[in-house]
Write a protein that holds these residues in place. Structure first.
Motif, PDB file in Angstrom:
ATOM      1  N   TYR A  42      -9.854  13.765  -7.330  1.00 27.59           N
ATOM      2  CA  TYR A  42     -10.389  14.262  -5.930  1.00 27.59           C
ATOM      3  C   TYR A  42      -9.220  14.889  -4.906  1.00 27.59           C
ATOM      4  O   TYR A  42      -9.406  15.879  -4.125  1.00 27.59           O
ATOM      5  CB  TYR A  42     -11.361  13.375  -5.218  1.00 27.59           C
ATOM      6  N   THR A  43      -8.354  14.153  -4.736  1.00 30.07           N
ATOM      7  CA  THR A  43      -7.230  14.335  -3.804  1.00 30.07           C
ATOM      8  C   THR A  43      -6.743  15.325  -4.298  1.00 30.07           C
ATOM      9  O   THR A  43      -6.306  16.426  -3.368  1.00 30.07           O
ATOM     10  CB  THR A  43      -6.243  13.009  -3.757  1.00 30.07           C
ATOM     11  N   LEU A  44      -6.046  15.641  -5.546  1.00 33.95           N
ATOM     12  CA  LEU A  44      -5.525  17.076  -6.003  1.00 33.95           C
ATOM     13  C   LEU A  44      -6.060  18.169  -5.934  1.00 33.95           C
ATOM     14  O   LEU A  44      -5.807  19.150  -5.284  1.00 33.95           O
ATOM     15  CB  LEU A  44      -4.955  16.727  -7.300  1.00 33.95           C
ATOM     16  N   GLN A  45      -7.341  17.918  -6.086  1.00 35.92           N
ATOM     17  CA  GLN A  45      -8.617  19.244  -5.682  1.00 35.92           C
ATOM     18  C   GLN A  45      -8.653  19.539  -4.283  1.00 35.92           C
ATOM     19  O   GLN A  45      -8.404  20.799  -3.953  1.00 35.92           O
ATOM     20  CB  GLN A  45     -10.015  18.824  -6.129  1.00 35.92           C
TER      21      GLN A  45
ATOM     22  N   ARG B  29      -8.243   4.591  -0.453  1.00 40.77           N
ATOM     23  CA  ARG B  29      -6.994   4.800   0.297  1.00 40.77           C
ATOM     24  C   ARG B  29      -7.222   3.922   1.753  1.00 40.77           C
ATOM     25  O   ARG B  29      -7.361   4.725   2.691  1.00 40.77           O
ATOM     26  CB  ARG B  29      -6.524   5.950   0.629  1.00 40.77           C
ATOM     27  N   PRO B  30      -7.448   2.745   1.873  1.00 41.32           N
ATOM     28  CA  PRO B  30      -7.665   2.143   3.017  1.00 41.32           C
ATOM     29  C   PRO B  30      -6.489   2.127   3.967  1.00 41.32           C
ATOM     30  O   PRO B  30      -6.617   2.128   5.214  1.00 41.32           O
ATOM     31  CB  PRO B  30      -7.902   0.675   2.779  1.00 41.32           C
ATOM     32  N   ASN B  31      -5.323   2.579   3.695  1.00 38.61           N
ATOM     33  CA  ASN B  31      -4.239   3.025   4.278  1.00 38.61           C
ATOM     34  C   ASN B  31      -4.361   4.097   5.531  1.00 38.61           C
ATOM     35  O   ASN B  31      -3.596   4.282   6.170  1.00 38.61           O
ATOM     36  CB  ASN B  31      -2.992   2.869   3.814  1.00 38.61           C
ATOM     37  N   ILE B  32      -5.332   5.064   5.137  1.00 34.97           N
ATOM     38  CA  ILE B  32      -5.594   5.967   5.854  1.00 34.97           C
ATOM     39  C   ILE B  32      -6.638   5.657   6.801  1.00 34.97           C
ATOM     40  O   ILE B  32      -7.087   6.678   7.736  1.00 34.97           O
ATOM     41  CB  ILE B  32      -5.822   7.382   5.388  1.00 34.97           C
ATOM     42  N   THR B  33      -7.357   4.378   7.071  1.00 38.05           N
ATOM     43  CA  THR B  33      -8.545   4.366   7.574  1.00 38.05           C
ATOM     44  C   THR B  33      -8.355   4.560   9.216  1.00 38.05           C
ATOM     45  O   THR B  33      -9.299   4.951   9.771  1.00 38.05           O
ATOM     46  CB  THR B  33      -9.156   2.863   7.302  1.00 38.05           C
ATOM     47  N   TYR B  34      -7.216   3.904   9.615  1.00 40.13           N
ATOM     48  CA  TYR B  34      -7.092   4.113  11.197  1.00 40.13           C
ATOM     49  C   TYR B  34      -6.935   5.381  11.487  1.00 40.13           C
ATOM     50  O   TYR B  34      -7.523   6.056  12.506  1.00 40.13           O
ATOM     51  CB  TYR B  34      -5.951   3.250  11.675  1.00 40.13           C
ATOM     52  N   ALA B  35      -6.255   6.253  10.729  1.00 39.92           N
ATOM     53  CA  ALA B  35      -6.046   7.774  11.150  1.00 39.92           C
ATOM     54  C   ALA B  35      -7.230   8.426  10.983  1.00 39.92           C
ATOM     55  O   ALA B  35      -7.547   9.358  12.190  1.00 39.92           O
ATOM     56  CB  ALA B  35      -4.900   8.303  10.239  1.00 39.92           C
ATOM     57  N   VAL B  36      -8.107   8.077  10.063  1.00 38.13           N
ATOM     58  CA  VAL B  36      -9.325   9.068   9.824  1.00 38.13           C
ATOM     59  C   VAL B  36     -10.403   8.587  10.983  1.00 38.13           C
ATOM     60  O   VAL B  36     -11.151   9.290  11.519  1.00 38.13           O
ATOM     61  CB  VAL B  36     -10.070   8.627   8.568  1.00 38.13           C
ATOM     62  N   TYR B  37     -10.266   7.073  11.190  1.00 37.87           N
ATOM     63  CA  TYR B  37     -11.276   6.742  12.179  1.00 37.87           C
ATOM     64  C   TYR B  37     -10.790   7.458  13.840  1.00 37.87           C
ATOM     65  O   TYR B  37     -11.694   7.807  14.376  1.00 37.87           O
ATOM     66  CB  TYR B  37     -11.056   5.359  12.501  1.00 37.87           C
TER      67      TYR B  37
ATOM     68  N   PRO C 287      -0.785  10.782  -4.541  1.00 39.88           N
ATOM     69  CA  PRO C 287      -2.101  11.216  -4.744  1.00 39.88           C
ATOM     70  C   PRO C 287      -2.857  10.325  -5.856  1.00 39.88           C
ATOM     71  O   PRO C 287      -3.949  10.282  -5.831  1.00 39.88           O
ATOM     72  CB  PRO C 287      -1.927  12.674  -5.287  1.00 39.88           C
ATOM     73  N   GLY C 288      -2.088   9.387  -6.708  1.00 43.10           N
ATOM     74  CA  GLY C 288      -2.558   8.559  -7.751  1.00 43.10           C
ATOM     75  C   GLY C 288      -2.900   7.246  -7.212  1.00 43.10           C
ATOM     76  O   GLY C 288      -3.371   6.250  -8.113  1.00 43.10           O
ATOM     77  N   GLN C 289      -2.710   7.043  -5.997  1.00 49.39           N
ATOM     78  CA  GLN C 289      -2.610   5.665  -5.343  1.00 49.39           C
ATOM     79  C   GLN C 289      -4.179   5.101  -5.332  1.00 49.39           C
ATOM     80  O   GLN C 289      -5.152   5.945  -5.026  1.00 49.39           O
ATOM     81  CB  GLN C 289      -1.953   5.598  -4.181  1.00 49.39           C
TER      82      GLN C 289
ATOM     83  N   ILE D  88      -1.995   4.727 -10.299  1.00 53.39           N
ATOM     84  CA  ILE D  88      -2.543   5.053 -11.507  1.00 53.39           C
ATOM     85  C   ILE D  88      -1.601   5.783 -12.375  1.00 53.39           C
ATOM     86  O   ILE D  88      -1.516   5.752 -13.467  1.00 53.39           O
ATOM     87  CB  ILE D  88      -3.786   5.737 -11.300  1.00 53.39           C
ATOM     88  N   SER D  89      -0.888   6.632 -11.697  1.00 50.07           N
ATOM     89  CA  SER D  89      -0.018   7.631 -12.326  1.00 50.07           C
ATOM     90  C   SER D  89       0.951   8.156 -11.263  1.00 50.07           C
ATOM     91  O   SER D  89       0.797   8.119 -10.452  1.00 50.07           O
ATOM     92  CB  SER D  89      -0.799   8.758 -13.033  1.00 50.07           C
ATOM     93  N   THR D  90       2.125   8.907 -11.719  1.00 53.21           N
ATOM     94  CA  THR D  90       2.753   9.335 -10.954  1.00 53.21           C
ATOM     95  C   THR D  90       2.946  10.807 -11.259  1.00 53.21           C
ATOM     96  O   THR D  90       3.099  11.389 -12.079  1.00 53.21           O
ATOM     97  CB  THR D  90       4.432   8.944 -11.300  1.00 53.21           C
ATOM     98  N   VAL D  91       2.504  11.625  -9.910  1.00 53.79           N
ATOM     99  CA  VAL D  91       2.376  13.093 -10.173  1.00 53.79           C
ATOM    100  C   VAL D  91       3.330  13.720  -9.211  1.00 53.79           C
ATOM    101  O   VAL D  91       3.700  13.450  -8.150  1.00 53.79           O
ATOM    102  CB  VAL D  91       0.943  13.404  -9.746  1.00 53.79           C
TER     103      VAL D  91
END
Length: 325
Positions: A64-67, A118-126, A154-156, A316-319
């Motif tokens: 979904y992230t890559l798309q 990706r909870p590490n973007i929660t504050y920025a999105v909030y 993107p695979g995190q 999950i993978s390195t892209v």
């Protein structure tokens, strides 16, 4: 995600799973089965699907992230090390209004979906969700920086361990006057069961505190209420957790205030009585070990990297994408 009483949107994620099932959350929704045939563990070793199930469950939205990056046209852009600039704060009067506000709203909505993995973007999105009514060009630039940060890895995803303990421990923090327009503070907390983060939140406080201690006290009360709810839910599911639940706070004045029984008669937060009764153990913590800072304020790259602990976040993978070099 739910509407905040003080206005805007509160980012709130709670995840539970059945230990005996083989459900896996992927970019396309829920899928049942063994998932991918192999993946890379946090130690860089290749492992099979059976080994993955033994270690635990993972949530990832890599496809979904890559798309999303491809749809917005950001595959060729250089990646960013942080989702938000730690030196600037958004406000409602930044630059000129967007000519296409619907596109900005759609992009923020897609970011909200990605906070599940990706909870590490929660504050920025909030922070971005506070300006959906009147988005400006600076808000769109901030949303684009979140995309560039997602492109970095993107695979995190989020990993839920099947072998860690069931001890509940939570981290609480606040940021005084986070929004220049209103001087409202932000409450941030995250709750763990063992090594697995099951709940996190970034939310504006309903009133304006006059001191950082009062803001921290309100954040601690909100965190305590969440810990009590999770503990009661696990009890209803007949899951036994070792007592007491542990709560960490990095402001010593608030820890002393809550730990002193003589102050309880002067407070209005009944949730903190659980600390007095011994159901929750409140402990001080240093700033270097405070995991919840990323939910209350924008962090520089070094602190954000330490927040993404390999215990509960996985690659999950390195892209390799265009623009990385």
């Amino acid at each position: 995600m739910r509407e905040s009483p003080g206005g805007g949107v509160a980012m709130d994620v709670v995840v539970f799973w059945a230990s005996g099932s083989s459900w896996e959350i992927t970019g396309g929704g829920f899928a049942m089965g063994d998932g991918a045939s192999c993946a890379w563990s946090s130690h860089g070793k290749r492992e099979g699907a059976a080994e993955q199930r033994r270690r635990g469950k993972k949530i990832r939205f890599g496809h979904y992230t890559l798309q999303l990056l491809e749809d917005v046209g950001f595959l060729g852009y250089k990646s960013a090390s942080t989702p938000m600039d730690s030196r600037s704060k958004l406000n409602i009067t930044d630059n000129s209004p967007l000519l296409d506000p619907v596109g900005g709203e759609r992009l923020v909505g897609q970011h909200i979906y990605l906070t599940l993995s990706r909870p590490n973007i929660t504050y920025a999105v909030y922070c971005l969700s506070q300006f959906l009514a009147t988005p400006t060009t600076s808000h769109l630039q901030a949303a684009h920086k979140v995309l560039r940060y997602l492109k970095h890895k993107p695979g995190q995803g989020v990993f839920y361990s099947a072998t860690s303990s069931l001890q509940i421990h939570a981290f609480s923090d606040s940021d005084l006057a986070s929004f220049p327009d209103t001087s409202i503070s932000v409450t941030g907390f995250c709750v763990f069961i063992g090594d697995s983060m099951v709940s996190c939140r970034s939310k504006k406080q309903p009133t304006i505190p006059r001191s950082s201690a009062k803001a921290e006290y309100r954040a601690l009360a909100a965190t305590t209420a969440e810990v009590i709810w999770i503990s009661n839910l696990l009890s209803a599911l007949q899951v036994i957790t070792p007592p007491p639940d542990i709560l960490y706070c990095d402001k010593n004045s608030v820890v002393h205030m809550v730990s002193n029984p003589s102050f309880h008669e002067r407070t209005k937060h009944n949730e903190l009585d659980k600390v007095k009764e011994g159901f929750i153990h409140l402990l001080p913590i240093t700033l270097n070990h405070q995991l919840v800072d990323a939910f209350a304020k924008p962090l520089p790259s070094l602190l954000l990297f330490s927040f993404c602990s390999p215990r509960w976040m996985c690659m999950i993978s390195t892209v390799h994408l265009e623009g990385e070099y």
